[in-house]
Scaffold this motif. Structure first.
Motif, PDB file in Angstrom:
ATOM      1  N   GLU A  54      23.832  20.733  16.357  1.00  8.70           N
ATOM      2  CA  GLU A  54      24.239  19.548  17.117  1.00  8.70           C
ATOM      3  C   GLU A  54      23.146  18.488  17.151  1.00  8.70           C
ATOM      4  O   GLU A  54      23.420  17.296  17.034  1.00  8.70           O
ATOM      5  N   GLY A  55      21.898  18.921  17.334  1.00  7.13           N
ATOM      6  CA  GLY A  55      20.803  17.961  17.380  1.00  7.13           C
ATOM      7  C   GLY A  55      20.665  17.217  16.071  1.00  7.13           C
ATOM      8  O   GLY A  55      20.540  15.988  16.038  1.00  7.13           O
TER       9      GLY A  55
ATOM     10  N   ARG B 279      18.411  13.540  21.895  1.00  4.26           N
ATOM     11  CA  ARG B 279      17.286  14.242  22.528  1.00  4.26           C
ATOM     12  C   ARG B 279      16.330  14.868  21.523  1.00  4.26           C
ATOM     13  O   ARG B 279      15.412  15.613  21.898  1.00  4.26           O
TER      14      ARG B 279
ATOM     15  N   ASP C  65      15.288  24.950  20.251  1.00  6.41           N
ATOM     16  CA  ASP C  65      16.098  25.926  20.974  1.00  6.41           C
ATOM     17  C   ASP C  65      16.057  27.292  20.312  1.00  6.41           C
ATOM     18  O   ASP C  65      15.594  27.443  19.174  1.00  6.41           O
TER      19      ASP C  65
ATOM     20  N   SER D 132      19.987  26.782  23.827  1.00  6.43           N
ATOM     21  CA  SER D 132      20.614  25.604  23.229  1.00  6.43           C
ATOM     22  C   SER D 132      21.281  24.756  24.308  1.00  6.43           C
ATOM     23  O   SER D 132      21.918  25.272  25.224  1.00  6.43           O
ATOM     24  N   ARG D 133      21.123  23.443  24.162  1.00  3.11           N
ATOM     25  CA  ARG D 133      21.651  22.415  25.062  1.00  3.11           C
ATOM     26  C   ARG D 133      20.929  22.371  26.416  1.00  3.11           C
ATOM     27  O   ARG D 133      21.291  21.577  27.271  1.00  3.11           O
ATOM     28  N   GLN D 134      19.925  23.216  26.579  1.00  2.00           N
ATOM     29  CA  GLN D 134      19.149  23.215  27.822  1.00  2.00           C
ATOM     30  C   GLN D 134      17.658  23.200  27.501  1.00  2.00           C
ATOM     31  O   GLN D 134      16.865  23.943  28.061  1.00  2.00           O
ATOM     32  N   GLU D 135      17.287  22.293  26.604  1.00  2.00           N
ATOM     33  CA  GLU D 135      15.908  22.280  26.092  1.00  2.00           C
ATOM     34  C   GLU D 135      14.943  21.419  26.898  1.00  2.00           C
ATOM     35  O   GLU D 135      13.784  21.254  26.493  1.00  2.00           O
TER      36      GLU D 135
ATOM     37  N   ALA E   2      19.461  22.006  20.000  1.00  2.00           N
ATOM     38  CA  ALA E   2      20.814  22.557  19.836  1.00  2.00           C
ATOM     39  C   ALA E   2      21.133  22.937  18.390  1.00  2.00           C
ATOM     40  O   ALA E   2      22.266  22.777  17.943  1.00  2.00           O
TER      41      ALA E   2
END
Length: 494
Positions: free
Chosen positions: A155-156, A58, A83, A31-34, A149
């Motif tokens: 979050e996304g 994103r 993610d 998550s957050r690093q996709e 995320a």
């Protein structure tokens, strides 16, 4: 996509789905690093000439043209998240966060060697890609909505630009129970109890010990919350508090849990105790551990508490602070709090202490509370606020999203039920889940969406024991193919 290469996948159908799924296991996507998986999808879309949009959050939306003769059908949005939760056994050389997932076939199940598998939600992404690129499968215009995320509070989806969605039927592919059609989900709220407490130098000749909880089953803090599994942070707090009542010690640190929506499997505390009472403290902790093992003997028999010598440069908290911190851990509620009045055996409201974090003089207790009844959450948050205030700390609250309320009159549900019955000769179970689905958020952003969710059988998501049932993947695929076909048939064929 090329042929499936992994021995564990040899001979599995549908081949295109498994080829895409295998490719995802080689791509880091925490998550957050996709970004790596986003680039993977971009390259695939360019190869097939699919229009691609990306919003400020994103998230991706790909437009797939209808197959011949289905151009006038309503647009259908297929949705899943890119993610995954990247958990691993401490001894495993594999790590999903670095794109190292080793697939293992165990009879009718596919799992990973020592890590999470990523079927949550690689299943959705692989299915979308396989369906979109196969021109022999009839469908109307499709939108492939791939969010980021999801595993850290949706979050996304919360950042999603709803104007990108043209369709009015949304099919979420992030459910984890074969034979069930999901029409509702719980909303959630994150809370952080932060307690600042004073430290002081240890007594002369004090011994330093590490108390560790491990061996629990863990799992999804929503879907698995009703199983009575141990929470490593709570178990650790209990063992320490019970031992502290007879053998005073001072707490140096308390840390556990790796993901807000996973039941913690591991937790460790460092404590300082007078050298003359070290053996007594070890015995007191073992006494508490024996009681705890007995408490979970039927629901989580592997949980254990161990004590080892340790070294630390940090000063311990004071005696009074230690008592306060252990009381705070004890006060934080964890587990099911109410059952649903609409569906049998479904949890309506729960809370789970997902993380304990020591930073300098502060202990942070991060919980995720869920409910399909939005009006029930204030009472849960009130209990957490009371725990924070009694400990002299502060509570931070982050409201994530409300629940997705069921619509049992949904036209999409009626079509999906008919497709299911025709394919499998039995009625599906229509239900809701005690977990967060992005439908709850997307439905708020795109009013009027007719939404449904289904998927194959996935067990123990968010833990290294995660596995997906191979036969149910094929059932899931057949149902998806039949559903988009039925939704796009001209009226004269209906």
């Amino acid at each position: 996509m090329g042929a499936v290469e992994t021995t564990a996948l040899t001979g599995l159908e549908p081949r295109s789905f498994w080829a895409h799924f295998e490719a995802l296991t080689r791509i880091p996507r925490p998550s957050r690093q996709e970004e790596p998986v986003i680039e993977h999808v971009r390259a695939w879309a360019a190869e097939h000439g699919f229009e691609l949009h990306q919003d400020a959050g994103r998230n991706l939306v790909l437009r797939v043209p209808a197959t011949s003769g289905r151009e006038s059908a309503p647009t259908v949005s297929l949705q899943g998240h890119l993610d995954m939760v990247c958990e691993r056994d401490p001894s495993s050389p594999n790590d999903p966060a670095e794109g190292r997932i080793v697939l293992v076939r165990d009879g009718d199940w596919l799992k990973a060697d020592g890590t999470t598998l990523g079927a949550d939600d690689g299943v959705a992404i692989a299915a979308m890609m396989a369906l979109a690129e196969d021109e022999s499968l009839p469908h109307g215009p499709l939108e492939l909505l791939m969010t980021v995320a999801e595993e850290v509070g949706l979050e996304g989806a919360n950042a999603f630009d709803g104007s990108l969605v043209e369709g009015r039927i949304l099919v979420n592919l992030d459910s984890e129970e074969d034979g069930k059609l999901t029409v509702g989900c719980a909303g959630s709220t994150d809370t952080w109890i932060r307690i600042e407490a004073p430290r002081e130098a240890p007594g002369a000749g004090a011994a330093t010990l590490a108390v560790t909880v491990s061996g629990g089953l863990g799992g999804h803090s929503g879907m698995n919350i009703e199983y009575g599994r141990s929470n490593a942070v709570k178990v650790l707090g209990r063992a320490l508090r019970e031992a502290h009542a007879t053998v005073p010690f001072r707490l140096v640190s308390l840390d556990g849990g790796k993901s807000r929506n996973a039941i913690p499997r591991d937790a460790t505390a460092v404590v300082s105790v007078g050298a003359d009472r070290e053996a007594e403290l070890r015995a007191a902790i073992e006494t508490a551990a024996a009681t705890i093992r007995d408490a979970f003997s039927k629901t989580d028999a592997g949980v254990d508490v161990t004590v080892d010598s340790a070294e630390t440069a940090a000063e311990p908290w004071t005696e009074a602070a230690t008592t306060t911190l252990l009381d705070a851990v004890a006060l934080v509620p964890t587990g099911p709090l109410a059952l649903s009045p609409d569906f049998d055996d479904l949890v309506e409201t729960s809370t789970s202490l997902g993380e304990a974090i020591t930073e300098s003089d502060r202990l942070t207790l991060h919980s995720l509370s869920r409910s399909s009844n939005d009006a029930a959450l204030p009472e849960v948050i009130g209990a957490l606020d009371a725990a924070a205030r009694l400990a002299g700390g502060e509570l931070e609250v982050k409201y994530n999203y409300g629940g997705w309320r069921p619509n049992l009159q949904s036209p999409a549900l009626a079509t999906l039920r008919a497709s299911y019955e025709r394919l499998f000769g039995e009625e599906p179970i229509v239900t809701a889940v005690h977990a967060g689905l992005e439908t709850a958020v997307i439905g708020d952003k795109v009013p009027g969406l007719d939404m449904i969710s289904f998927g194959p059988q996935i067990e123990a998501p968010h833990s290294p024991d995660e596995r997906v049932s191979i036969p149910t993947v094929e059932r899931f695929w057949r149902l998806l193919v039949a559903f988009v076909d039925e939704l796009s048939k001209p009226v004269k064929e209906a």
